[in-house]
Enzyme design. Structure first.
Site, PDB file in Angstrom:
ATOM      1  N   ARG A  78       1.672 -10.542  -8.669  1.00  0.00           N
ATOM      2  CA  ARG A  78       2.406 -11.787  -8.901  1.00  0.00           C
ATOM      3  C   ARG A  78       3.328 -11.580 -10.102  1.00  0.00           C
ATOM      4  NH1 ARG A  78       0.518 -17.008 -12.057  1.00  0.00           N
ATOM      5  NH2 ARG A  78       2.406 -18.220 -11.703  1.00  0.00           N
ATOM      6  N   HIS A 122       8.777 -19.501 -14.218  1.00  0.00           N
ATOM      7  CA  HIS A 122       7.676 -19.331 -15.171  1.00  0.00           C
ATOM      8  C   HIS A 122       8.275 -19.498 -16.572  1.00  0.00           C
ATOM      9  CE1 HIS A 122       3.454 -17.394 -15.626  1.00  0.00           C
ATOM     10  NE2 HIS A 122       3.806 -17.855 -16.812  1.00  0.00           N
ATOM     11  N   GLU A 167       2.566 -23.756 -13.826  1.00  0.00           N
ATOM     12  CA  GLU A 167       2.052 -24.689 -14.825  1.00  0.00           C
ATOM     13  C   GLU A 167       3.088 -25.688 -15.346  1.00  0.00           C
ATOM     14  OE1 GLU A 167       0.089 -22.574 -17.987  1.00  0.00           O
ATOM     15  OE2 GLU A 167      -1.360 -21.643 -16.645  1.00  0.00           O
ATOM     16  N   ASN A 293      -4.535 -21.883 -12.175  1.00  0.00           N
ATOM     17  CA  ASN A 293      -4.752 -20.975 -13.302  1.00  0.00           C
ATOM     18  C   ASN A 293      -5.919 -21.529 -14.104  1.00  0.00           C
ATOM     19  OD1 ASN A 293      -2.483 -19.668 -12.458  1.00  0.00           O
ATOM     20  ND2 ASN A 293      -1.195 -20.290 -14.178  1.00  0.00           N
ATOM     21  N   TYR A 295      -8.583 -20.838 -17.382  1.00  0.00           N
ATOM     22  CA  TYR A 295      -9.008 -20.044 -18.550  1.00  0.00           C
ATOM     23  C   TYR A 295     -10.272 -20.595 -19.188  1.00  0.00           C
ATOM     24  CZ  TYR A 295      -4.763 -17.406 -18.087  1.00  0.00           C
ATOM     25  OH  TYR A 295      -3.790 -16.574 -17.590  1.00  0.00           O
ATOM     26  N   GLU A 351      -4.129 -17.167 -11.917  1.00  0.00           N
ATOM     27  CA  GLU A 351      -4.329 -16.547 -13.234  1.00  0.00           C
ATOM     28  C   GLU A 351      -5.746 -16.813 -13.689  1.00  0.00           C
ATOM     29  OE1 GLU A 351      -1.620 -17.676 -16.388  1.00  0.00           O
ATOM     30  OE2 GLU A 351       0.096 -17.534 -15.031  1.00  0.00           O
TER      31      GLU A 351
HETATM   32  C1  FCB Z   1      -0.917 -19.297 -19.027  1.00  0.00           C
HETATM   33  C2  FCB Z   1       0.477 -18.790 -18.717  1.00  0.00           C
HETATM   34  C3  FCB Z   1       0.623 -17.307 -18.764  1.00  0.00           C
HETATM   35  C4  FCB Z   1      -0.177 -16.683 -19.873  1.00  0.00           C
HETATM   36  C5  FCB Z   1      -1.589 -17.217 -19.901  1.00  0.00           C
HETATM   37  C6  FCB Z   1      -2.456 -16.619 -20.978  1.00  0.00           C
HETATM   38  O1  FCB Z   1      -0.862 -20.610 -19.451  1.00  0.00           O
HETATM   39  O2  FCB Z   1       0.860 -19.226 -17.435  1.00  0.00           O
HETATM   40  O3  FCB Z   1       1.992 -17.015 -18.837  1.00  0.00           O
HETATM   41  O4  FCB Z   1       0.468 -16.789 -21.075  1.00  0.00           O
HETATM   42  O5  FCB Z   1      -1.579 -18.600 -20.039  1.00  0.00           O
END
Ligand code: FCB
Length: 446
Positions: A78, A122, A167, A293, A295, A351
């Site tokens: 990607r 992006h 995002e 995405n 985290y 992500e």
């Molecule tokens: C996300 C972004 C990506 C990267 C990660 C750690 O929010 O989409 O570009 O920076 O965080």
């Protein structure tokens, strides 16, 4: 936890990057300036005043990076197209050399059996469009039409997976309300205008794709916030639900024809959404998949004094180098939530990954990033569990292939499974790279 699950052969394993974060060659071959070039040069906005001028130099080193992907056994890569590389002014004159680069990259991927998955936006908005008002103005969304069409026309014969936006929460609220990302504004009304115009740009690109009869799958990528209720008490459960209104439902609900969440708009009566007739129908054009995405997850508690009756609650988890708590169980919850909200369409994790303060070994040939391996394994386990539950999770893109420009953090945060030595741009696969290779090969049950 070990489910004993093995991912099926057609599960798509990928890695992700974004143009501004890896390409470099910022002033070469006719690329125009983006808002991130400007932001990097605004004192105090990006750590150490780092810029995207060189980044990981993927623009020149893409062949080497594709070889690293091939040796990894990767199914898909990607990456994003830099709007100002192909339309230096955002609209009007195209830059053929910009398209040449993406043609070369796509061809190299395909020659090595790697499927390209292309994000149209992006965050590197052409500075010329920012000068004309940026996302707070409708024209920016309207210019997305010609841009999207040009990219579909140029690459659509070979690219079969498309993501309209990455995002939009970050491109609107983080960038126009919180002010941490370019263009660094702190204006509530402009932030909500940006939300609508980003959603509209998505809808416009969807229509171009459907009307153009291009072959392939198209969707979008959201970073959703699905906070955990601090306790199982009803008021905390309600607080967590309300906390998802602004950061998730303002982006997710319009895609599925539910419009903007009334409960949230009622909580911000001073805000006016710049909706024109027909916009919401366009935004609700059916997508083929949803990209998420993920985290980390936060917790919230009921607070009668707070504007929307919730506040963040403390959580006690180990953290990554970003100070983000490590919460794989939140990914499990979010996968189920997204599945419920999106009517059964395929889901891709576009992500997931973690930053660590990685160090090269003394001989300079290895990076022992055990923490990242632990992080990844724990997230793969919940993916396996969700699939066993029936969640239609079809693929996973690890952020990131290689260390890169981490926005306001510059080069001080490393997310790659390949180490980038910024002194000479040498690539050194980390232990997590070799671990991921085993996972992709199917050697690791979960
Ligand atoms: C996300 C972004 C990506 C990267 C990660 C750690 O929010 O989409 O570009 O920076 O965080």
């Amino acid at each position: 936890m070990n489910t004993g699950y093995t991912f099926s052969k057609d599960f798509l394993w990928g890695t992700a990057t974004a143009s501004f974060q890896v390409e470099g060659a910022a002033w070469e071959d006719g690329r125009g300036a983006s808002i991130w070039d400007t932001f990097c040069r605004t004192p105090g906005k990006v750590a150490f005043g780092h810029t995207g001028d060189i980044a990981t130099d993927q623009y020149h080193r893409y062949a080497e990076d594709v070889q690293l992907m091939r040796e990894l056994g990767l199914g898909a890569y990607r990456f994003s197209v830099a709007w100002p590389r192909v339309f230096p002014e955002g609209h009007g004159t195209q830059n053929p050399k910009g398209f040449d680069y993406y043609n070369r990259l796509v061809d190299a991927l395909l020659e090595n059996g790697i499927q390209p998955a292309v994000t149209l936006f992006h965050w590197d908005l052409p500075q010329a469009l920012q000068d004309a008002g940026g996302w707070p103005v409708r024209e920016t969304a309207l210019h997305f039409e010609a841009y999207a069409r040009a990219v579909f026309d140029a690459l659509g014969d070979r690219v079969k997976s498309w993501i309209t936006l990455n995002e939009p929460w970050c491109a609107s609220l983080l960038s126009h309300l919180i002010g941490q990302h370019a263009p660094g504004l702190q204006d509530e009304q402009l932030a909500y205008q940006s939300i609508h115009h980003l959603n509209l740009a998505h809808g416009i690109a969807m229509k171009v794709f459907r009307d153009g009869g291009y072959d392939g799958q198209i969707g979008t990528t959201l970073n959703l916030s699905t906070p955990r209720p601090a306790t199982s008490r009803d008021e905390d459960v309600l607080a967590a639900d309300r906390a998802a209104d602004r950061d998730s439902r303002m982006f997710l609900d319009p895609l599925f024809g539910r419009g903007y969440p009334e409960r949230h708009l009622a909580a911000v009566p001073r805000v006016k959404m710049p909706i024109h007739s027909g916009d919401m129908e366009l935004i609700a054009t059916p997508i083929d998949f949803i990209g998420m995405n993920y985290y980390n997850e936060r917790a919230v508690a009921f607070d009668p004094e707070a504007p929307e009756q919730f506040r963040s609650a403390p959580a006690y988890y180990p953290v990554t180098h970003m100070e983000w708590p490590i919460t794989p169980q939140g990914l499990y919850r979010q996968l189920h939530w997204v599945h419920e909200q999106t009517g059964g369409i395929p889901i891709y994790i576009t992500e997931n990954g973690c930053a660590q303060d990685d160090q090269l070994s003394a001989e300079g040939t290895r990076v022992h990033d055990t923490g990242r391996i632990d992080y990844l394994r724990s997230h793969f386990q919940v993916c396996a569990k969700a699939i066993q539950d029936g969640v239609p999770l079809k693929g996973y893109f690890l952020w990131s292939l290689i260390d890169n420009f981490e926005w306001a953090w510059g080069y001080t945060r490393r997310f790659g499974i390949v180490y980038c030595d910024y002194t000479d741009l040498r690539r050194v696969p980390k232990d997590s790279y070799y671990y991921y290779r085993e996972v992709i090969a199917g050697h690791e049950p979960f």
